[in-house]
Write an enzyme that holds these catalytic residues in place. Structure first.
Site, PDB file in Angstrom:
ATOM      1  N   THR A 130       0.827  -1.217   0.000  1.00 23.76           N
ATOM      2  CA  THR A 130       0.000   0.000   0.000  1.00 23.76           C
ATOM      3  C   THR A 130       0.858   1.263   0.000  1.00 23.76           C
ATOM      4  OG1 THR A 130      -1.566   1.237   1.355  1.00 23.76           O
ATOM      5  CG2 THR A 130      -0.101  -0.216   2.527  1.00 23.76           C
ATOM      6  N   ASP A 131       0.274   2.346  -0.502  1.00 17.32           N
ATOM      7  CA  ASP A 131       0.968   3.639  -0.439  1.00 17.32           C
ATOM      8  C   ASP A 131       1.004   4.189   0.987  1.00 17.32           C
ATOM      9  OD1 ASP A 131      -1.732   4.306  -0.165  1.00 17.32           O
ATOM     10  OD2 ASP A 131      -1.739   5.827  -1.741  1.00 17.32           O
ATOM     11  N   GLU A 132       0.197   3.602   1.893  1.00 13.94           N
ATOM     12  CA  GLU A 132       0.135   4.134   3.260  1.00 13.94           C
ATOM     13  C   GLU A 132       1.452   3.959   4.008  1.00 13.94           C
ATOM     14  OE1 GLU A 132      -3.349   3.377   5.547  1.00 13.94           O
ATOM     15  OE2 GLU A 132      -4.672   3.543   3.830  1.00 13.94           O
ATOM     16  N   TYR A 155      -2.277  -0.441  10.866  1.00 15.09           N
ATOM     17  CA  TYR A 155      -2.348  -1.106   9.554  1.00 15.09           C
ATOM     18  C   TYR A 155      -1.121  -0.783   8.711  1.00 15.09           C
ATOM     19  CZ  TYR A 155      -3.429  -1.621   4.586  1.00 15.09           C
ATOM     20  OH  TYR A 155      -3.346  -1.927   3.241  1.00 15.09           O
ATOM     21  N   LYS A 159       1.988  -3.174   7.349  1.00 13.74           N
ATOM     22  CA  LYS A 159       2.311  -3.367   5.918  1.00 13.74           C
ATOM     23  C   LYS A 159       3.760  -2.930   5.654  1.00 13.74           C
ATOM     24  CE  LYS A 159       0.030  -4.562   2.922  1.00 13.74           C
ATOM     25  NZ  LYS A 159      -0.286  -5.908   2.372  1.00 13.74           N
ATOM     26  N   LYS A 194     -15.463  -0.118   3.729  1.00 13.86           N
ATOM     27  CA  LYS A 194     -14.607   0.908   3.132  1.00 13.86           C
ATOM     28  C   LYS A 194     -15.516   2.010   2.586  1.00 13.86           C
ATOM     29  CE  LYS A 194     -11.032  -1.802   3.839  1.00 13.86           C
ATOM     30  NZ  LYS A 194     -10.490  -2.806   2.975  1.00 13.86           N
ATOM     31  N   LEU A 195     -14.948   3.213   2.422  1.00 14.63           N
ATOM     32  CA  LEU A 195     -15.763   4.411   2.165  1.00 14.63           C
ATOM     33  C   LEU A 195     -16.823   4.238   1.072  1.00 14.63           C
ATOM     34  CD1 LEU A 195     -16.109   7.504   2.824  1.00 14.63           C
ATOM     35  CD2 LEU A 195     -14.690   7.901   0.827  1.00 14.63           C
TER      36      LEU A 195
HETATM   37  P1  NAD Z   1      -9.575  -7.498   1.718  1.00 11.01           P
HETATM   38  O1  NAD Z   1      -9.672  -7.217   3.181  1.00 11.01           O
HETATM   39  O2  NAD Z   1     -10.764  -7.285   0.864  1.00 11.01           O
HETATM   40  O3  NAD Z   1      -9.133  -9.031   1.512  1.00 11.01           O
HETATM   41  C1  NAD Z   1      -8.132  -9.630   2.275  1.00 11.01           C
HETATM   42  C2  NAD Z   1      -8.211 -11.138   2.052  1.00 11.01           C
HETATM   43  O4  NAD Z   1      -7.179 -11.756   2.840  1.00 11.01           O
HETATM   44  C3  NAD Z   1      -9.541 -11.750   2.501  1.00 11.01           C
HETATM   45  O5  NAD Z   1      -9.996 -12.652   1.523  1.00 11.01           O
HETATM   46  C4  NAD Z   1      -9.189 -12.471   3.795  1.00 11.01           C
HETATM   47  O6  NAD Z   1     -10.001 -13.620   4.030  1.00 11.01           O
HETATM   48  C5  NAD Z   1      -7.739 -12.866   3.527  1.00 11.01           C
HETATM   49  N1  NAD Z   1      -6.982 -13.062   4.774  1.00 11.01           N
HETATM   50  C6  NAD Z   1      -6.949 -12.228   5.860  1.00 11.01           C
HETATM   51  N2  NAD Z   1      -6.154 -12.762   6.808  1.00 11.01           N
HETATM   52  C7  NAD Z   1      -5.689 -13.943   6.321  1.00 11.01           C
HETATM   53  C8  NAD Z   1      -4.821 -14.942   6.836  1.00 11.01           C
HETATM   54  N3  NAD Z   1      -4.292 -14.849   8.068  1.00 11.01           N
HETATM   55  N4  NAD Z   1      -4.538 -16.011   6.058  1.00 11.01           N
HETATM   56  C9  NAD Z   1      -5.075 -16.123   4.806  1.00 11.01           C
HETATM   57  N5  NAD Z   1      -5.922 -15.227   4.286  1.00 11.01           N
HETATM   58  C10 NAD Z   1      -6.216 -14.140   5.032  1.00 11.01           C
HETATM   59  O7  NAD Z   1      -8.323  -6.675   1.231  1.00 11.01           O
HETATM   60  P2  NAD Z   1      -8.070  -5.932  -0.173  1.00 11.01           P
HETATM   61  O8  NAD Z   1      -8.617  -4.566  -0.077  1.00 11.01           O
HETATM   62  O9  NAD Z   1      -8.473  -6.826  -1.275  1.00 11.01           O
HETATM   63  O10 NAD Z   1      -6.476  -5.814  -0.130  1.00 11.01           O
HETATM   64  C11 NAD Z   1      -5.661  -6.892  -0.603  1.00 11.01           C
HETATM   65  C12 NAD Z   1      -4.203  -6.511  -0.423  1.00 11.01           C
HETATM   66  O11 NAD Z   1      -3.919  -5.313  -1.146  1.00 11.01           O
HETATM   67  C13 NAD Z   1      -3.812  -6.223   1.033  1.00 11.01           C
HETATM   68  O12 NAD Z   1      -2.528  -6.741   1.244  1.00 11.01           O
HETATM   69  C14 NAD Z   1      -3.817  -4.703   1.128  1.00 11.01           C
HETATM   70  O13 NAD Z   1      -2.898  -4.253   2.090  1.00 11.01           O
HETATM   71  C15 NAD Z   1      -3.372  -4.334  -0.275  1.00 11.01           C
HETATM   72  N6  NAD Z   1      -3.852  -3.020  -0.751  1.00 11.01           N
HETATM   73  C16 NAD Z   1      -5.188  -2.701  -0.700  1.00 11.01           C
HETATM   74  C17 NAD Z   1      -5.618  -1.486  -1.219  1.00 11.01           C
HETATM   75  C18 NAD Z   1      -7.076  -1.093  -1.210  1.00 11.01           C
HETATM   76  O14 NAD Z   1      -7.406   0.055  -1.540  1.00 11.01           O
HETATM   77  N7  NAD Z   1      -8.008  -1.972  -0.862  1.00 11.01           N
HETATM   78  C19 NAD Z   1      -4.697  -0.596  -1.778  1.00 11.01           C
HETATM   79  C20 NAD Z   1      -3.347  -0.950  -1.807  1.00 11.01           C
HETATM   80  C21 NAD Z   1      -2.938  -2.180  -1.309  1.00 11.01           C
HETATM   81  O1  DAU Z   2      -4.247   3.944   0.269  1.00  4.88           O
HETATM   82  C1  DAU Z   2      -4.442   2.562   0.171  1.00  4.88           C
HETATM   83  C2  DAU Z   2      -5.315   2.084   1.318  1.00  4.88           C
HETATM   84  O2  DAU Z   2      -6.631   2.553   1.053  1.00  4.88           O
HETATM   85  C3  DAU Z   2      -5.300   0.571   1.477  1.00  4.88           C
HETATM   86  O3  DAU Z   2      -4.006   0.151   1.813  1.00  4.88           O
HETATM   87  C4  DAU Z   2      -6.293   0.138   2.563  1.00  4.88           C
HETATM   88  O4  DAU Z   2      -6.330  -1.282   2.626  1.00  4.88           O
HETATM   89  C5  DAU Z   2      -7.660   0.656   2.180  1.00  4.88           C
HETATM   90  O5  DAU Z   2      -8.586   0.328   3.199  1.00  4.88           O
HETATM   91  C6  DAU Z   2      -7.634   2.166   1.980  1.00  4.88           C
HETATM   92  O6  DAU Z   2      -7.401   2.855   3.233  1.00  4.88           O
HETATM   93  P1  DAU Z   2      -8.238   4.174   3.636  1.00  4.88           P
HETATM   94  O7  DAU Z   2      -8.210   4.309   5.102  1.00  4.88           O
HETATM   95  O8  DAU Z   2      -7.821   5.334   2.819  1.00  4.88           O
HETATM   96  O9  DAU Z   2      -9.714   3.713   3.114  1.00  4.88           O
HETATM   97  P2  DAU Z   2     -11.183   3.902   3.741  1.00  4.88           P
HETATM   98  O10 DAU Z   2     -12.134   3.477   2.685  1.00  4.88           O
HETATM   99  O11 DAU Z   2     -11.298   3.296   5.091  1.00  4.88           O
HETATM  100  O12 DAU Z   2     -11.289   5.490   3.908  1.00  4.88           O
HETATM  101  C7  DAU Z   2     -11.133   6.366   2.812  1.00  4.88           C
HETATM  102  C8  DAU Z   2     -11.220   7.790   3.362  1.00  4.88           C
HETATM  103  O13 DAU Z   2     -12.569   8.046   3.803  1.00  4.88           O
HETATM  104  C9  DAU Z   2     -10.336   8.033   4.582  1.00  4.88           C
HETATM  105  O14 DAU Z   2      -9.822   9.372   4.533  1.00  4.88           O
HETATM  106  C10 DAU Z   2     -11.288   7.882   5.763  1.00  4.88           C
HETATM  107  C11 DAU Z   2     -12.608   8.370   5.200  1.00  4.88           C
HETATM  108  N1  DAU Z   2     -13.815   7.708   5.764  1.00  4.88           N
HETATM  109  C12 DAU Z   2     -13.869   6.351   5.729  1.00  4.88           C
HETATM  110  C13 DAU Z   2     -14.971   5.680   6.229  1.00  4.88           C
HETATM  111  C14 DAU Z   2     -15.034   4.157   6.215  1.00  4.88           C
HETATM  112  C15 DAU Z   2     -14.871   8.463   6.264  1.00  4.88           C
HETATM  113  O15 DAU Z   2     -14.823   9.703   6.281  1.00  4.88           O
HETATM  114  N2  DAU Z   2     -15.957   7.795   6.767  1.00  4.88           N
HETATM  115  C16 DAU Z   2     -16.054   6.428   6.778  1.00  4.88           C
HETATM  116  O16 DAU Z   2     -17.083   5.879   7.267  1.00  4.88           O
END
Ligand code: NAD
Ligand code: DAU
Length: 353
Positions: A130-132, A155, A159, A194-195
């Site tokens: 992630t970029d975080e 988180y 990562k 997620k948002l």
């Molecule tokens: P998600 O939460 O939707 O899915 C995570 C998956 O991992 C689920 O299927 C869960 O069952 C599985 N999992 C969790 N713990 C486990 C364990 N101990 N053993 C085996 N499986 C397990 O997540 P996502 O949003 O699809 O993100 C996937 C990957 O991409 C993550 O590594 C996250 O950090 C990264 N990422 C996500 C985003 C985003 O915006 N969602 C952005 C950048 C990077």
């Molecule tokens: O940047 C990549 C990351 O983006 C991934 O690594 C994470 O897995 C993914 O969850 C996401 O993280 P964020 O914290 O940015 O996503 P989220 O959807 O939780 O929130 C997006 C923005 O919206 C953040 O600034 C918080 C805000 N938010 C979120 C929720 C759930 C709200 O204001 N209200 C809400 O109820």
């Protein structure tokens, strides 16, 4: 022959990636390993679950014995590692779950790969990150691949820890690894915490839209299928040891994005303009809330020729349509033990008990 272990393949990004790899590369064997936490759902892969080049294994990445068995049985020669606890708010409430899965789980996978990949020929460990990990930007600037790590939530710290472990296995043991750090993904099959999926679902149900703080935080949004296209490209083309940032040059202040979403929802639901915006409620800010993320994606564009395939407007329309057409998916994944129920159905249908 590539035997690719994709971890977390039942989650949001993982399911899009598994589908893409199964369909595009019939000559590869794709092994999806997932613990099926609340976020993992095999129903996301209903359309490819019977493909002859696909297998599913329910296991925890922290379970070294189970991971060794998978490497041995399936002769795994590539890993694309996505399994993680992924929601920042949950990491604030329960940080140890994040350290366990994201840090320990990654180390278990790396160790298994090192054990089975004796000479490191024709193998690759790809970590999807992630970029975080780069922390929070002010009003100016972008994250590049050279930006120093500065994670600030449990988180992002977990990562960052897993990225460091992957690089350590490269530098210490010579394992071929690649890492990509991506911005916020959106699209179908994203768990409604997620948002975007949360707010779509709340608007449909006339529930309030909880905006953290003043809604001034900025995120850089990318369509999930464009992220998966980038992963596919990096997996095949990147030099071992390299890192790529992935992002869509698409920054939105939360409140502006939420207002845009409200307008789209009013139109789609035939509501009076402004009706959905009336649901916005400003609430207490997320502790340690990072102000701004923004990716400089030049390296990926210049070296590998990647560009997002669709505009944000197109992607958002598609996403909203998907959630409006699949309300039962949202109800099922948010209703308790559905993951385990669907897994049992899957075993009876495909794997046979
Ligand atoms: P998600 O939460 O939707 O899915 C995570 C998956 O991992 C689920 O299927 C869960 O069952 C599985 N999992 C969790 N713990 C486990 C364990 N101990 N053993 C085996 N499986 C397990 O997540 P996502 O949003 O699809 O993100 C996937 C990957 O991409 C993550 O590594 C996250 O950090 C990264 N990422 C996500 C985003 C985003 O915006 N969602 C952005 C950048 C990077
Ligand atoms: O940047 C990549 C990351 O983006 C991934 O690594 C994470 O897995 C993914 O969850 C996401 O993280 P964020 O914290 O940015 O996503 P989220 O959807 O939780 O929130 C997006 C923005 O919206 C953040 O600034 C918080 C805000 N938010 C979120 C929720 C759930 C709200 O204001 N209200 C809400 O109820």
């Amino acid at each position: 022959m590539k035997n690719i272990l994709i971890t977390g393949g039942a989650g949001f990004i993982g399911s899009h990636l598994v589908r893409r790899m199964v369909n595009r590369y019939p000559e590869y064997h794709i092994v999806n390993l997932d613990k099926l936490t609340y976020a993992g759902n095999l129903e996301n892969l209903r359309d490819i679950e019977e493909a002859s080049n696909y297998s599913f294994i329910k296991a925890d990445i922290c379970d070294a014995a189970a991971i060794h068995q998978v490497f041995e049985e399936h002769k795994i020669n590539s890993v694309i590692h996505l399994a993680a606890e992924s929601h920042v708010d949950r990491s604030i409430a329960d940080p140890l779950a994040f350290v366990t899965t994201n840090v320990l789980g990654t180390a278990v996978l790396l160790n298994a790969a090192k054990h089975f990949w004796k000479d490191f020929q024709d193998v690759l460990f790809y970590h999807v990150s992630t970029d975080e990990v780069y922390g929070s930007l002010g009003e100016e600037g972008f994250f590049t691949e050279e930006t120093a790590y500065d994670p600030r939530s449990p988180y992002s710290a977990s990562k960052a820890g897993s990225d460091h472990l992957v690089r350590a296995w490269h530098h210490t043991y010579g394992m071929p690894v690649v890492i990509s750090n991506c911005s916020n993904n959106y699209g179908s099959f994203q768990f409604p915490e997620k948002l975007l999926p949360l707010f779509i679902s709340n608007i449909v149900n006339n529930k309030s839209l909880p905006v953290y703080g003043k809604g001034e935080n900025i995120r850089d949004w990318l369509w999930v299928e464009d992220h998966c296209q980038a992963i596919d490209l990096i997996f095949h083309e990147a030099k071992p040891g390299s890192t790529y940032n992935i992002g869509g040059w698409n920054e939105w202040k939360n409140i502006d994005l939420i207002r845009l979403l409200c307008q789209i929802m009013d139109r789609k639901l035939g509501r009076t303009p402004g009706q959905s915006e009336g649901l916005i409620t400003y609430i207490k800010d997320r502790p340690g809330h990072d102000l701004r993320y923004a990716i400089d994606a030049h390296k990926l564009e210049n070296e590998l020729g990647w560009k997002p395939s669709i505009t944000f407007e197109e992607g958002l329309e598609k996403t909203v349509d998907w959630y409006l057409n699949n309300p039962e998916w949202v109800n099922r994944v948010t209703s308790g033990a559905y993951q385990q129920y669907y897994h049992q159905q899957y075993i009876e249908r495909v794997q046979k008990p």
